[in-house]
Design an enzyme around this catalytic site. Structure first.
Site, mmCIF file in Angstrom:
data_model
loop_
_atom_site.group_PDB
_atom_site.id
_atom_site.type_symbol
_atom_site.label_atom_id
_atom_site.label_comp_id
_atom_site.label_asym_id
_atom_site.label_seq_id
_atom_site.Cartn_x
_atom_site.Cartn_y
_atom_site.Cartn_z
ATOM 1 N N PRO A 2 -22.497 -19.731 -32.107
ATOM 2 C CG PRO A 2 -23.778 -18.510 -30.960
ATOM 3 C CD PRO A 2 -23.042 -18.445 -32.063
ATOM 4 C CD GLU A 3 -20.563 -25.264 -34.380
ATOM 5 O OE1 GLU A 3 -20.762 -26.367 -34.618
ATOM 6 O OE2 GLU A 3 -19.333 -24.781 -34.480
ATOM 7 C CG HIS A 22 -24.197 -3.949 -29.923
ATOM 8 N ND1 HIS A 22 -24.388 -3.065 -30.990
ATOM 9 C CD2 HIS A 22 -22.796 -3.988 -29.428
ATOM 10 C CE1 HIS A 22 -23.049 -2.543 -31.211
ATOM 11 N NE2 HIS A 22 -22.390 -3.009 -30.373
ATOM 12 N NE ARG A 38 -19.032 -10.263 -36.776
ATOM 13 C CZ ARG A 38 -18.400 -11.215 -37.023
ATOM 14 N NH1 ARG A 38 -17.919 -11.924 -36.270
ATOM 15 N NH2 ARG A 38 -18.153 -11.230 -38.423
ATOM 16 N NE ARG A 90 -26.647 -40.651 -56.131
ATOM 17 C CZ ARG A 90 -28.182 -40.506 -56.619
ATOM 18 N NH1 ARG A 90 -29.114 -40.929 -55.941
ATOM 19 N NH2 ARG A 90 -28.304 -40.326 -57.872
#
Ligand SMILES: [Zn+2]
Length: 273
Positions: free
Chosen positions: A2-3, A92, A111, A151
């Site tokens: 997930p973002e 889980h 996980r 940079r």
């Protein structure tokens, strides 16, 4: 994984059920996640608390209470779902918070790369995951953040994944934004002209906004769902991510996949330089 759009989708679906409601029951299993879960912490500091705000910073969710805050990160496979107590628990399920209106918020993480910890409100900003976060790409100065990182001799894809540069971008949207901006994910950040940095900033904002409007990306192998169990619809608009060997939507050439520090990059070598 997930973002930003997926975590924000989860936040929006949880918010009306959590904010203003009181935690009346806590079930916490002592599991070893990336960070957490210490059951005694949850019982002692979160039980009885009313949630005053549900915030997102980068990929983190923060449920602020009257005395303490709960910090969550979904890691690779984490989910936060809304369920009635009688509904069966998914394997889980490590943490269950029951609220005074009877609905449960369950934290599920097969996980175990997630985070679920309780922190004092005044210690929140010092948490290592939050302390050095860069600006949020949806509200912050994306172009300024990219210029400040300009940079770096690292490949631009790696710069985009660096949460201290911009908070919330992961591998899917890094690849997609670079595709839209016509920039190779392997190009060094320091070798991108200012005009193209501007285009990249624009592409990042656009791809995240569109993904959020679509409810996030749910890939064919499953994974992400909102707290109400809905998948997101952005996957159909992916230009490069997961499309190795398929034709480029712009030039008809072939999308290639390369490994870069353990995470795949996907791009069109003709369109992205
Ligand atoms: Zn192409």
């Amino acid at each position: 994984m997930p973002e930003l759009p997926e975590v924000e989708t989860v936040r929006r679906s949880l918010e009306p059920h959590m904010v203003g409601s009181r935690v009346v029951e806590v079930e916490a299993r002592a599991v070893k996640l990336r960070e957490g879960i210490r059951p005694a912490d949850w019982h002692r500091r979160l039980l009885g608390t009313r949630v005053t705000a549900l915030e997102r910073r980068g990929k983190y969710l923060i449920a602020k209470g009257e005395r303490a805050a709960a910090l969550f990160h979904l890691g690779m496979s984490g989910r936060m779902v809304l369920r009635r107590p009688a509904e069966p628990r998914a394997p889980h399920t490590h943490l269950v918070l029951r609220f005074d209106h009877g609905i449960e918020v369950r934290f599920i993480d097969p996980r175990r790369f997630g985070v679920a910890v309780v922190l004092d409100l005044d210690r929140l900003d010092a948490h290592p995951g939050l302390a050095r976060l860069g600006p949020d790409p949806l509200g912050g100065d994306v172009e300024g953040a990219l210029q400040a990182a300009g940079r770096s001799r690292s490949p631009i894809r790696s710069v985009l994944l660096d949460q201290t540069v911009l908070a919330g971008i992961g591998n899917i949207y890094a690849n997609e934004a670079l595709s839209r901006a016509g920039i190779s994910p392997l190009r060094r950040a320091s070798a991108i002209a200012p005009r193209r940095v501007r285009a990249l900033a624009e592409a990042i904002r656009a791809v995240l906004t569109e993904a959020l409007e679509a409810g996030g990306t749910t890939l064919r192998d499953g994974g992400f769902v909102s707290a109400e169990g809905d998948g997101g619809y952005f996957a159909v608009k992916l230009e490069v991510y997961g499309r190795a060997g398929e034709p480029c939507l712009r030039c008809g050439g072939t999308i290639v996949r390369r490994a870069l520090t353990g995470r795949s990059v996907f791009y069109c070598p003709r369109c992205q330089r």
